[in-house]
Scaffold this active site. Sequence first.
Site, PDB file in Angstrom:
ATOM      1  N   HIS A  87       2.343  26.925  -8.663  1.00 30.39           N
ATOM      2  CA  HIS A  87       1.254  26.511  -9.551  1.00 30.39           C
ATOM      3  C   HIS A  87       0.052  27.406  -9.301  1.00 30.39           C
ATOM      4  CE1 HIS A  87      -1.265  23.802 -11.927  1.00 30.39           C
ATOM      5  NE2 HIS A  87      -2.191  23.995 -11.008  1.00 30.39           N
ATOM      6  N   ASP A 166      -2.321  10.647 -14.897  1.00 30.82           N
ATOM      7  CA  ASP A 166      -3.044  11.919 -14.950  1.00 30.82           C
ATOM      8  C   ASP A 166      -3.425  12.268 -16.380  1.00 30.82           C
ATOM      9  OD1 ASP A 166      -3.973  14.474 -13.661  1.00 30.82           O
ATOM     10  OD2 ASP A 166      -2.582  15.265 -15.155  1.00 30.82           O
ATOM     11  N   ARG A 173     -11.783  12.909 -18.103  1.00 31.96           N
ATOM     12  CA  ARG A 173     -12.616  13.833 -17.317  1.00 31.96           C
ATOM     13  C   ARG A 173     -13.136  14.968 -18.186  1.00 31.96           C
ATOM     14  NH1 ARG A 173      -8.781  15.765 -12.965  1.00 31.96           N
ATOM     15  NH2 ARG A 173     -10.508  17.105 -12.343  1.00 31.96           N
ATOM     16  N   SER A 188      -4.880  15.608  -9.314  1.00 32.44           N
ATOM     17  CA  SER A 188      -4.282  15.940 -10.609  1.00 32.44           C
ATOM     18  C   SER A 188      -3.185  16.989 -10.442  1.00 32.44           C
ATOM     19  CB  SER A 188      -5.369  16.443 -11.563  1.00 32.44           C
ATOM     20  OG  SER A 188      -4.805  16.870 -12.778  1.00 32.44           O
ATOM     21  N   LYS A 192       1.231  15.879 -10.310  1.00 37.79           N
ATOM     22  CA  LYS A 192       2.191  16.407 -11.282  1.00 37.79           C
ATOM     23  C   LYS A 192       3.329  17.131 -10.572  1.00 37.79           C
ATOM     24  CE  LYS A 192      -1.250  18.143 -13.645  1.00 37.79           C
ATOM     25  NZ  LYS A 192      -2.232  18.645 -14.621  1.00 37.79           N
TER      26      LYS A 192
END
Lengths: 442, 442
Positions: A87, A166, A173, A188, A192
């Site tokens: 990620h 989320d 947000r 967050s 995931k």
Amino acid sequence: MSIPLRAVDVIRRKRDGGVLSAQEIDFFVQGASSGTGWTDYQLSALLMAIFLRGMSEEETIRLTQAMAASGTRLEWSDLPGPVVDKHSTGGVGDKTSLILAPLAAACGVYVPMMSGRGLGHTGGTLDKLESIPGFQVCWEIDAIRQLVRNNRLAMVGPTPAMVPADRTLYALRDVTATVESLPLITASILSKKLAEGIQGLVLDVKCGQGAFMKTRVEAEALARSLRDVGTAAGLRLAVLLTAMDAPLGRCIGNALEVREAIATLRGEGPEDITELSLHLAAWMLVLGGITASVDAARHWVERALRSGEGLEVFRRCVAAQGGDPRVVDDPSHLPQAPHITTLQADRPGIVAALDAELIGLATMRLGAGRAHKDEAIDHAVGVVCRVHPGEKVTPGQALLEVHYRDANRLYAAWPLLQQAVVLSEYPPPSLPNQPLLLATWS
Amino acid sequence: MSIPLRAVDVIRRKRDGGVLSAQEIDFFVQGASSGTGWTDYQLSALLMAIFLRGMSEEETIRLTQAMAASGTRLEWSDLPGPVVDKHSTGGVGDKTSLILAPLAAACGVYVPMMSGRGLGHTGGTLDKLESIPGFQVCWEIDAIRQLVRNNRLAMVGPTPAMVPADRTLYALRDVTATVESLPLITASILSKKLAEGIQGLVLDVKCGQGAFMKTRVEAEALARSLRDVGTAAGLRLAVLLTAMDAPLGRCIGNALEVREAIATLRGEGPEDITELSLHLAAWMLVLGGITASVDAARHWVERALRSGEGLEVFRRCVAAQGGDPRVVDDPSHLPQAPHITTLQADRPGIVAALDAELIGLATMRLGAGRAHKDEAIDHAVGVVCRVHPGEKVTPGQALLEVHYRDANRLYAAWPLLQQAVVLSEYPPPSLPNQPLLLATWS
């Protein structure tokens, strides 16, 4: 007898700087995913209180775990190999996912890669993939399992059944100015990834002018938070801090980036993209237990690149997900913008900077990205950098190649592009993106 | 060309401790009253940011004015005399409104009194008035104008057309733990009073165990904020800080308080209630310009009490608003609880304290108040204090008289009442509610 929790009491505790109990955090996350006991305006009041009062590491761990558990969690125990993902916190021109995922899969790692879409000046892997004609990123869980089992690789979007908490919280947000909160970002991202059921995660935390975290201090704080919370939540993690001042590679824009990723998988990519992709893929092998050292892993990954095995995995992935596999051999099957123009140097000099943020914003204005979640995007448009920082240029030399469709959009993007290339009489004291890798925690 | 404002940017500015511009505050208030440009979850995020970051005096003034202007604002220029109201921050047993409003009206002041309902341990004037059979508190603006013109007095609830922004924001604050914020409290109180179109306002800020503000420091901060913001917004103000440790008067509960108010208007009320009502009414005359000094005003108000003119104004008000005027002469026309029991002293001692908050909560449990906005209330039930702080008692002596309907509710209230009366061997060092008046700002 347990007293039922009330949202207003949980909000009050955090408002006053208190620490939320595991039970209170679970109650909040349940409220975010199902609405039980919480309204949207109560959720957003707590988000602002968390933003301003912070969360302890223990609270953040619980929040992450509760969010991961808020929906379906994938399970891969039937696979014969390790399951690892990567990620990034978001960069400009960063197409490394398209390169490293096939390379790691070619080396024996299973990669159920779930990515997002671009927002603001940074791109998103799903948008890039969708520039391949026919490519589908939305799959049901069973289909994703099948893709991963057959080809060790799926490159897909999150399914609606996963981490619903989320989705709710992120949407809130975004419109309540509570995005830039360390515990909320950490929870967050990691929730995931935990829901993917992976064993290992390589995290690329971007740092610099074109990144979400502009300073080294901010980026390191996020990197440490991700490492500590991720480890406590049971993930094997490698967190790398990498520079994001100039764009990665030469191409920015969806189809242009796919073209550059394919060139890189052929061994013909720019040095920075090639280097970062190989390094991140090597870490995926280490976390997957394929080899013990990054150097040994690097050797394997380089071989998968040279042999074309990585390219073959990518080709099979494109075909399996409905895309036109001819793009792999002939990029002219990718969408192309009707017009190309160039920004030229108006004087001699040295390229002191290529501002990633400005180029990202300009590319968005050309139509390649979105300022709001629901905007449509143009896969063909974008920018190709014809020079790199430190390079000497002469008057009239092409600096940027701009692929555009609509002249009005070009005019909107142009001043940003003019600002983005900084020419100087002297070479810059230290070149951005040198070194690309700033720090590693594992 | 002005750039349109976005809610998320306004929230971000306050989140980061910035000062909102007049334009941004107007935009927020417009969003609260009409929903334009703001969702509920954005409003509540900003409320939490204001709670934690505060507001400057200038911001609070603008917020107050914008909220007052968010709906219909009454106008009284056709009346031949001054228009003045009184507001209290909420106490236990405080029925002074029912006494001082008729007294001030009898002395020539016009009083369009708009009150609220009770919530939690404090009572509300509207609930008390509705214990009079037939009494109507909901009137249209034209009808209110007629009532005030005819009798110089109306005692009513706010109309839906007035201060819609406060209604939205108050409902959100109640469930998002953003009630106890000085700028938000100040703007909420003063905007409603500004919308009444009054020239002068007497503010009774309660301080002590039974009040919203428990400490002198908190209460003074609120008093100063109300004075400064109210003055800047164009009101003539007198802000009085008064003690709220023990209940005011002897009766707590709606019909019981109406009975005590009527007795006070007959000159037969307890000393504390009589004294406070006369003093507040005198300030109303001063603010209305009837006399220049409080002492002179006090003389007029005492005369209106002694002569029975105040009682006559009250009687006319009850009749004009649909109530049964016989209650004024014969309190047996008020609802009465079916059962009465007494809490007795179990040993000799001196009453060191009568805890207003506990007695208020106990009265709520008996059914006289509400924990949530939409609960129905029982007008008949309540508590009568048979002793006062400093009084010597003997074993078996009645301390409290409890008027109840439902035995289960009595059992729920009883332990609070037992705790509320503190018996000691020695007299308390300083008696609560002595002096009742702690400070005055005007």
